[in-house]
Design an enzyme around this catalytic site. Sequence first.
Site, PDB file in Angstrom:
ATOM      1  N   SER A 123      29.244 -65.783  -2.011  1.00 45.38           N
ATOM      2  CA  SER A 123      30.351 -65.694  -2.971  1.00 45.38           C
ATOM      3  C   SER A 123      31.087 -64.365  -2.854  1.00 45.38           C
ATOM      4  CB  SER A 123      29.857 -65.912  -4.402  1.00 45.38           C
ATOM      5  OG  SER A 123      28.674 -65.228  -4.632  1.00 45.38           O
ATOM      6  N   HIS A 144      31.836 -72.581  -0.241  1.00 42.60           N
ATOM      7  CA  HIS A 144      31.421 -71.902  -1.471  1.00 42.60           C
ATOM      8  C   HIS A 144      31.351 -72.878  -2.639  1.00 42.60           C
ATOM      9  CE1 HIS A 144      32.217 -68.669  -4.744  1.00 42.60           C
ATOM     10  NE2 HIS A 144      30.927 -68.804  -4.516  1.00 42.60           N
ATOM     11  N   GLU A 156      35.129 -74.022  -2.434  1.00 47.90           N
ATOM     12  CA  GLU A 156      36.115 -73.236  -1.687  1.00 47.90           C
ATOM     13  C   GLU A 156      35.750 -73.294  -0.194  1.00 47.90           C
ATOM     14  OE1 GLU A 156      37.612 -69.833  -4.851  1.00 47.90           O
ATOM     15  OE2 GLU A 156      35.744 -69.441  -3.778  1.00 47.90           O
ATOM     16  N   ASN A 194      36.815 -66.005  -7.914  1.00 50.54           N
ATOM     17  CA  ASN A 194      36.223 -64.740  -8.353  1.00 50.54           C
ATOM     18  C   ASN A 194      37.222 -63.598  -8.346  1.00 50.54           C
ATOM     19  OD1 ASN A 194      33.735 -65.618  -9.127  1.00 50.54           O
ATOM     20  ND2 ASN A 194      32.803 -65.331  -7.114  1.00 50.54           N
TER      21      ASN A 194
HETATM   22  P1  NAI Z   1      18.230 -67.533  -4.948  1.00 46.88           P
HETATM   23  O1  NAI Z   1      17.653 -66.182  -4.972  1.00 46.88           O
HETATM   24  O2  NAI Z   1      17.993 -68.487  -6.098  1.00 46.88           O
HETATM   25  O3  NAI Z   1      17.712 -68.289  -3.615  1.00 46.88           O
HETATM   26  C1  NAI Z   1      17.730 -67.727  -2.338  1.00 46.88           C
HETATM   27  C2  NAI Z   1      16.646 -68.403  -1.505  1.00 46.88           C
HETATM   28  O4  NAI Z   1      16.805 -67.977  -0.155  1.00 46.88           O
HETATM   29  C3  NAI Z   1      15.230 -68.011  -1.926  1.00 46.88           C
HETATM   30  O5  NAI Z   1      14.467 -69.182  -2.113  1.00 46.88           O
HETATM   31  C4  NAI Z   1      14.716 -67.172  -0.759  1.00 46.88           C
HETATM   32  O6  NAI Z   1      13.339 -67.359  -0.528  1.00 46.88           O
HETATM   33  C5  NAI Z   1      15.537 -67.718   0.406  1.00 46.88           C
HETATM   34  N1  NAI Z   1      15.732 -66.777   1.501  1.00 46.88           N
HETATM   35  C6  NAI Z   1      16.028 -65.459   1.437  1.00 46.88           C
HETATM   36  N2  NAI Z   1      16.181 -64.953   2.679  1.00 46.88           N
HETATM   37  C7  NAI Z   1      15.964 -65.982   3.545  1.00 46.88           C
HETATM   38  C8  NAI Z   1      15.987 -66.083   4.961  1.00 46.88           C
HETATM   39  N3  NAI Z   1      16.278 -65.044   5.735  1.00 46.88           N
HETATM   40  N4  NAI Z   1      15.756 -67.294   5.508  1.00 46.88           N
HETATM   41  C9  NAI Z   1      15.465 -68.366   4.740  1.00 46.88           C
HETATM   42  N5  NAI Z   1      15.416 -68.323   3.394  1.00 46.88           N
HETATM   43  C10 NAI Z   1      15.673 -67.146   2.800  1.00 46.88           C
HETATM   44  O7  NAI Z   1      19.779 -67.342  -4.676  1.00 46.88           O
HETATM   45  P2  NAI Z   1      21.001 -68.294  -5.094  1.00 46.88           P
HETATM   46  O8  NAI Z   1      21.450 -67.958  -6.444  1.00 46.88           O
HETATM   47  O9  NAI Z   1      20.649 -69.704  -4.771  1.00 46.88           O
HETATM   48  O10 NAI Z   1      22.134 -67.761  -4.089  1.00 46.88           O
HETATM   49  C11 NAI Z   1      22.118 -68.065  -2.719  1.00 46.88           C
HETATM   50  C12 NAI Z   1      23.476 -67.760  -2.122  1.00 46.88           C
HETATM   51  O11 NAI Z   1      24.487 -68.486  -2.820  1.00 46.88           O
HETATM   52  C13 NAI Z   1      23.897 -66.291  -2.185  1.00 46.88           C
HETATM   53  O12 NAI Z   1      24.648 -65.993  -1.040  1.00 46.88           O
HETATM   54  C14 NAI Z   1      24.776 -66.249  -3.432  1.00 46.88           C
HETATM   55  O13 NAI Z   1      25.712 -65.199  -3.414  1.00 46.88           O
HETATM   56  C15 NAI Z   1      25.483 -67.589  -3.319  1.00 46.88           C
HETATM   57  N6  NAI Z   1      26.007 -68.127  -4.575  1.00 46.88           N
HETATM   58  C16 NAI Z   1      25.279 -68.035  -5.733  1.00 46.88           C
HETATM   59  C17 NAI Z   1      25.789 -68.583  -6.908  1.00 46.88           C
HETATM   60  C18 NAI Z   1      25.007 -68.508  -8.175  1.00 46.88           C
HETATM   61  O14 NAI Z   1      25.586 -68.712  -9.251  1.00 46.88           O
HETATM   62  N7  NAI Z   1      23.715 -68.234  -8.132  1.00 46.88           N
HETATM   63  C19 NAI Z   1      27.114 -69.260  -6.941  1.00 46.88           C
HETATM   64  C20 NAI Z   1      27.735 -69.360  -5.649  1.00 46.88           C
HETATM   65  C21 NAI Z   1      27.211 -68.787  -4.531  1.00 46.88           C
END
Ligand code: NAI
Length: 505
Positions: A123, A144, A156, A194
Amino acid sequence: MTALHSNARIAVIGAGAMGAGIAQVAAQAGHPVLLFDNRPGAAAQAIDGVDRQLGKRVEKGKLSSEARSATIACLQAVDAIEALAECELVIEAIVENLEVKRALFRQLESICGERCILASNTSSLSITSIAAQLSHPHRVLGLHFFNPAPIMALVEIVSGLASDPALAECLYDTAKAWGKKPVHTRSTPGFIVNRVARPFYAESLRLLQEGAADCPTLDALLREAGGFAMGAFELTDLIGHDVNYAVTCSVFDAYYGDPRFQPSLIQKELVDAGRLGRKSGQGFYSYAEGIERPQPASLSGEHAVESCVVEGDLGIANTLISRFRKHDIDVVQRDGQGLLRVGDAVLALSDGRMACQRANEDGLRNLILLDLAFDYGNASRIAISCAADMDPGAFKQGVALLQRAGLQVSLISDSPALAVLRTVAMLANEAADALLQGVASASDIDLAMCAGVNYPQGPLAWADAIGPSRILKVLENLHVSYGEERYRPSLLLRRRAAQGRTLHD
Ligand code: NAI
């Protein structure tokens, strides 16, 4: 190129909140979906979580058990990233860290076939940066989703400098086939939502800092007059101040400290105090058990009003005339400058000047300024402001007119462009600048703000309805009042106003 075929194999990397939701969306569309997470067991747990969520929908009768089984049958947890070799699309949703994402994409290049599209759900990071140094940067794009991905319609489709437009079209069509509302955007900080949404929070925070009104009143104005689903304080309490403040700081830094995106000290203090909103039990409001949300300030009514005079065109507020008549108020219409008169009071839609200033400059004694309403015919509340030396009797007459028409009236301090008008003008200004800079088309910007953050109308269409020249005037007056670059009008707004064209032309 059209959408990926529904039997195209898709991989999602990262089984957190977003990855699990995105995997569910793709599986619901019938794709075989591989879910990989480097935390052992996380992918399988996420699929169990999706199953539980779908189970709740089955119990409520919102989903058939066949559809639930079909979705779960499409989801497969994998332990090794090498298992993704045969996928046609990989969607990355791992931790928000540029170096970690770059390393993952380098690894994917060596695993996935050359025709596989590599997408990131980032994001805030640049798609151009994620793709740089890869052998085939043309196949890297942003996809996105918004949280929660199965519910939020907006996606997006983000193109970096090297992204292939045909692949952007493919992702657009694919997202549409998944029942989403996709928009195209260039990889610029904050993409569309955003970035364009920043003033929604920033202007309420500014008004609070200046003591213009309290949180419940400003929230009620954005909801009940502005037509927004939530006010800025209740919404940031829900999002979490740590998250919302971090997004603002990241956009502010990415635009080299442009004052338009300046973070708020009030919000920083909440973050510093650990008052993160609902999740910590306290933000702008308390979420402790038994504590009720404070009520918005509304003026009490004492006076009776039978008639009023409308001079000239009230513009977007013209629907007030039929509203008054519906409430048995006699309305006399005559030529003039777009003013409403009742007894000794004069009411006018704000043009961005403070009431004290406009009363002096235009020679209007007893002036009450009206804030913007999304729909003056049906709004339940309106903000007003007036100069400190306003005659109390005339003030009561002006307030009584609005109350008789069924409006709750909130008095805020004499602030330029009041609350809703300044918020909408600044949203439109940011949207106009994004349009000017080719971040996205006018229709995609408006769609993104309606589907991504539930605005009642896209900011560009809203500015067109109010009139680009009127919005320009409001911003110019805000700019003069504050003397801050934050309020500088977008060149596009100035150009379209001078040309007599709308922003959607
Ligand atoms: P989260 O922390 O809930 O999940 C991330 C997951 O990725 C974890 O399960 C972790 O173990 C895994 N992970 C980390 N590094 C890794 C790697 N190298 N290889 C494989 N798995 C790996 O995070 P969330 O909230 O799901 O966010 C994920 C992405 O989505 C980020 O880039 C965030 O900016 C984006 N995003 C988040 C939103 C939100 O509201 N939480 C909305 C839109 C985008």
